[in-house]
Write a protein that holds these residues in place. Structure first.
Motif, PDB file in Angstrom:
ATOM      1  N   ASN A   1     -29.616  46.300 -20.642  1.00 31.91           N
ATOM      2  CA  ASN A   1     -30.718  45.937 -19.743  1.00 31.91           C
ATOM      3  C   ASN A   1     -30.309  45.088 -18.539  1.00 31.91           C
ATOM      4  OD1 ASN A   1     -32.553  47.231 -21.441  1.00 31.91           O
ATOM      5  ND2 ASN A   1     -32.800  45.395 -22.679  1.00 31.91           N
ATOM      6  N   VAL A   2     -29.028  44.851 -18.333  1.00 32.80           N
ATOM      7  CA  VAL A   2     -28.561  44.029 -17.210  1.00 32.80           C
ATOM      8  C   VAL A   2     -27.328  44.700 -16.614  1.00 32.80           C
ATOM      9  CG1 VAL A   2     -27.673  41.780 -16.513  1.00 32.80           C
ATOM     10  CG2 VAL A   2     -29.351  41.927 -18.354  1.00 32.80           C
ATOM     11  N   GLU A   3     -27.403  45.043 -15.317  1.00 24.89           N
ATOM     12  CA  GLU A   3     -26.266  45.692 -14.677  1.00 24.89           C
ATOM     13  C   GLU A   3     -25.779  44.881 -13.488  1.00 24.89           C
ATOM     14  OE1 GLU A   3     -26.652  49.823 -13.772  1.00 24.89           O
ATOM     15  OE2 GLU A   3     -27.576  50.278 -15.704  1.00 24.89           O
ATOM     16  N   PHE A   4     -24.462  44.945 -13.266  1.00 24.91           N
ATOM     17  CA  PHE A   4     -23.896  44.290 -12.089  1.00 24.91           C
ATOM     18  C   PHE A   4     -24.529  44.895 -10.851  1.00 24.91           C
ATOM     19  CE2 PHE A   4     -20.508  43.903 -15.318  1.00 24.91           C
ATOM     20  CZ  PHE A   4     -20.600  42.534 -15.484  1.00 24.91           C
ATOM     21  N   GLY A   5     -24.884  44.039  -9.906  1.00 27.04           N
ATOM     22  CA  GLY A   5     -25.563  44.476  -8.693  1.00 27.04           C
ATOM     23  C   GLY A   5     -27.061  44.292  -8.757  1.00 27.04           C
ATOM     24  N   ASP A   6     -27.623  44.096  -9.976  1.00 30.38           N
ATOM     25  CA  ASP A   6     -29.050  43.811 -10.088  1.00 30.38           C
ATOM     26  C   ASP A   6     -29.372  42.554  -9.290  1.00 30.38           C
ATOM     27  OD1 ASP A   6     -29.525  45.946 -11.797  1.00 30.38           O
ATOM     28  OD2 ASP A   6     -29.650  44.715 -13.619  1.00 30.38           O
ATOM     29  N   THR A   7     -30.573  42.512  -8.727  1.00 32.25           N
ATOM     30  CA  THR A   7     -30.978  41.323  -7.980  1.00 32.25           C
ATOM     31  C   THR A   7     -31.660  40.323  -8.898  1.00 32.25           C
ATOM     32  OG1 THR A   7     -33.177  42.134  -7.395  1.00 32.25           O
ATOM     33  CG2 THR A   7     -31.355  42.704  -5.886  1.00 32.25           C
ATOM     34  N   GLU A   8     -31.674  39.079  -8.467  1.00 31.27           N
ATOM     35  CA  GLU A   8     -32.373  38.031  -9.218  1.00 31.27           C
ATOM     36  C   GLU A   8     -33.857  38.370  -9.325  1.00 31.27           C
ATOM     37  OE1 GLU A   8     -31.095  33.786  -8.548  1.00 31.27           O
ATOM     38  OE2 GLU A   8     -30.037  34.747  -6.864  1.00 31.27           O
ATOM     39  N   ASP A   9     -34.458  38.838  -8.231  1.00 33.80           N
ATOM     40  CA  ASP A   9     -35.886  39.190  -8.241  1.00 33.80           C
ATOM     41  C   ASP A   9     -36.178  40.300  -9.233  1.00 33.80           C
ATOM     42  OD1 ASP A   9     -36.454  37.277  -6.339  1.00 33.80           O
ATOM     43  OD2 ASP A   9     -36.409  38.687  -4.656  1.00 33.80           O
ATOM     44  N   GLU A  10     -35.326  41.334  -9.239  1.00 36.80           N
ATOM     45  CA  GLU A  10     -35.524  42.457 -10.143  1.00 36.80           C
ATOM     46  C   GLU A  10     -35.440  42.009 -11.604  1.00 36.80           C
ATOM     47  OE1 GLU A  10     -33.159  46.565 -11.330  1.00 36.80           O
ATOM     48  OE2 GLU A  10     -32.817  45.674  -9.358  1.00 36.80           O
TER      49      GLU A  10
ATOM     50  N   ARG B   1     -38.548  39.911 -12.439  1.00 37.53           N
ATOM     51  CA  ARG B   1     -39.729  40.764 -12.575  1.00 37.53           C
ATOM     52  C   ARG B   1     -39.735  41.498 -13.917  1.00 37.53           C
ATOM     53  NH1 ARG B   1     -39.069  43.192  -8.184  1.00 37.53           N
ATOM     54  NH2 ARG B   1     -37.977  45.009  -8.939  1.00 37.53           N
ATOM     55  N   ARG B   2     -38.553  41.900 -14.404  1.00 38.64           N
ATOM     56  CA  ARG B   2     -38.441  42.600 -15.690  1.00 38.64           C
ATOM     57  C   ARG B   2     -38.460  41.633 -16.873  1.00 38.64           C
ATOM     58  NH1 ARG B   2     -33.257  45.678 -14.261  1.00 38.64           N
ATOM     59  NH2 ARG B   2     -32.818  45.235 -16.439  1.00 38.64           N
ATOM     60  N   GLY B   3     -38.532  40.316 -16.572  1.00 37.02           N
ATOM     61  CA  GLY B   3     -38.591  39.320 -17.642  1.00 37.02           C
ATOM     62  C   GLY B   3     -37.259  39.010 -18.278  1.00 37.02           C
ATOM     63  N   ILE B   4     -36.176  39.398 -17.634  1.00 29.47           N
ATOM     64  CA  ILE B   4     -34.842  39.172 -18.196  1.00 29.47           C
ATOM     65  C   ILE B   4     -34.219  37.882 -17.687  1.00 29.47           C
ATOM     66  CG2 ILE B   4     -32.488  40.098 -18.293  1.00 29.47           C
ATOM     67  CD1 ILE B   4     -33.804  42.896 -18.261  1.00 29.47           C
ATOM     68  N   LEU B   5     -34.430  37.558 -16.420  1.00 19.87           N
ATOM     69  CA  LEU B   5     -33.863  36.331 -15.849  1.00 19.87           C
ATOM     70  C   LEU B   5     -34.854  35.200 -16.033  1.00 19.87           C
ATOM     71  CD1 LEU B   5     -31.408  35.204 -14.322  1.00 19.87           C
ATOM     72  CD2 LEU B   5     -32.675  35.605 -12.218  1.00 19.87           C
ATOM     73  N   ARG B   6     -34.378  34.137 -16.656  1.00 22.93           N
ATOM     74  CA  ARG B   6     -35.241  32.987 -16.929  1.00 22.93           C
ATOM     75  C   ARG B   6     -34.702  31.766 -16.199  1.00 22.93           C
ATOM     76  NH1 ARG B   6     -35.932  31.841 -22.748  1.00 22.93           N
ATOM     77  NH2 ARG B   6     -37.539  30.535 -21.866  1.00 22.93           N
ATOM     78  N   THR B   7     -35.581  31.119 -15.468  1.00 18.72           N
ATOM     79  CA  THR B   7     -35.197  29.890 -14.770  1.00 18.72           C
ATOM     80  C   THR B   7     -35.871  28.682 -15.398  1.00 18.72           C
ATOM     81  OG1 THR B   7     -36.980  30.230 -13.177  1.00 18.72           O
ATOM     82  CG2 THR B   7     -34.793  31.069 -12.569  1.00 18.72           C
ATOM     83  N   ASP B   8     -36.657  28.921 -16.448  1.00 16.24           N
ATOM     84  CA  ASP B   8     -37.425  27.849 -17.084  1.00 16.24           C
ATOM     85  C   ASP B   8     -36.713  27.228 -18.281  1.00 16.24           C
ATOM     86  OD1 ASP B   8     -37.610  30.150 -18.622  1.00 16.24           O
ATOM     87  OD2 ASP B   8     -39.652  29.721 -19.290  1.00 16.24           O
ATOM     88  N   VAL B   9     -35.446  27.517 -18.445  1.00 16.00           N
ATOM     89  CA  VAL B   9     -34.704  26.981 -19.589  1.00 16.00           C
ATOM     90  C   VAL B   9     -33.841  25.807 -19.151  1.00 16.00           C
ATOM     91  CG1 VAL B   9     -34.689  29.128 -20.893  1.00 16.00           C
ATOM     92  CG2 VAL B   9     -32.862  28.681 -19.259  1.00 16.00           C
TER      93      VAL B   9
ATOM     94  N   CYS C   1     -27.503  25.249 -17.175  1.00 18.02           N
ATOM     95  CA  CYS C   1     -26.868  24.874 -15.914  1.00 18.02           C
ATOM     96  C   CYS C   1     -27.209  25.847 -14.797  1.00 18.02           C
ATOM     97  CB  CYS C   1     -25.358  24.777 -16.105  1.00 18.02           C
ATOM     98  SG  CYS C   1     -24.584  26.338 -16.561  1.00 18.02           S
ATOM     99  N   GLY C   2     -28.022  26.817 -15.080  1.00 23.20           N
ATOM    100  CA  GLY C   2     -28.445  27.799 -14.096  1.00 23.20           C
ATOM    101  C   GLY C   2     -29.393  28.769 -14.770  1.00 23.20           C
ATOM    102  N   PRO C   3     -29.708  29.869 -14.106  1.00 24.11           N
ATOM    103  CA  PRO C   3     -30.606  30.826 -14.737  1.00 24.11           C
ATOM    104  C   PRO C   3     -29.973  31.407 -15.998  1.00 24.11           C
ATOM    105  CG  PRO C   3     -29.759  31.701 -12.662  1.00 24.11           C
ATOM    106  CD  PRO C   3     -29.256  30.299 -12.788  1.00 24.11           C
ATOM    107  N   ALA C   4     -30.812  31.798 -16.942  1.00 28.14           N
ATOM    108  CA  ALA C   4     -30.348  32.365 -18.205  1.00 28.14           C
ATOM    109  C   ALA C   4     -30.934  33.761 -18.359  1.00 28.14           C
ATOM    110  CB  ALA C   4     -30.771  31.480 -19.367  1.00 28.14           C
TER     111      ALA C   4
END
Length: 164
Positions: free
Chosen positions: A36-45, A48-56, A59-62
């Motif tokens: 579910n995660v590919e190189f080149g994917d954007t942070e927004d994408e 939006r898909r619920g994979i990138l979390r910034t609420d944890v 030391c950065g997004p998870a």
């Protein structure tokens, strides 16, 4: 532990791998990325898909569902994944894999020596087209795996940065 011992319970010490013994994997990173995660994917994408979390508290997004993986973004694009001990390559390389096994599994691996006077791990770069695995090692076994775009992996090695 004392209470368990006194009560007769079987409190066991967890078994740790012997030095040089791979830890094992529960997830695979390949040169395209992760499930579910590919190189080149954007942070927004990914957000939006619920994979990138910034609420944890990290030391950065998870990445949701990938607790031992740190994504590295450049210009809003995923360029590298700094993977933890439970993640390995399709060829079976994990943290703890002997360097000789890495060299056997990736015959074209390039040796990267840490600059003198630094206290970082040496590296092995297994490149395939514009993608690569960077295996950081202590001379005996792999200590860390980074996967992604080869140019960014080489830059990370040369500059000596981690995700934190």
């Amino acid at each position: 532990m004392t209470a368990a011992w006194i009560s007769g319970s079987d409190a066991r010490t967890p078994t740790l791998p012997r030095p040089g013994e791979p830890i094992g994997t529960s997830e695979v990173v390949d040169l395209n990325g992760l499930r579910n995660v590919e190189f080149g994917d954007t942070e927004d994408e990914l957000t939006r898909r619920g994979i990138l979390r910034t609420d944890v508290d990290a030391c950065g997004p998870a990445l949701a569902g990938h607790d031992t993986v740190s994504p590295i973004f450049v210009d809003d694009r995923l360029v590298l994944l700094w993977v933890g001990d439970t993640v390995g390559t399709p060829e079976g390389v994990t943290t703890g894999t002997p360097v000789t096994d890495v060299q056997a599994r990736y015959p074209d691996v390039r040796v990267l020596d840490t600059p003198p006077g630094t206290y970082r791990f040496d590296g092995l770069l297994a490149r395939q087209g514009d993608r690569a695995y960077l295996f950081l090692h202590d001379g005996d076994v792999v200590r860390k795996i980074i996967a992604g775009y080869a140019d960014w992996a080489e830059r990370l090695f040369a500059d000596g940065h981690s995700p934190c």
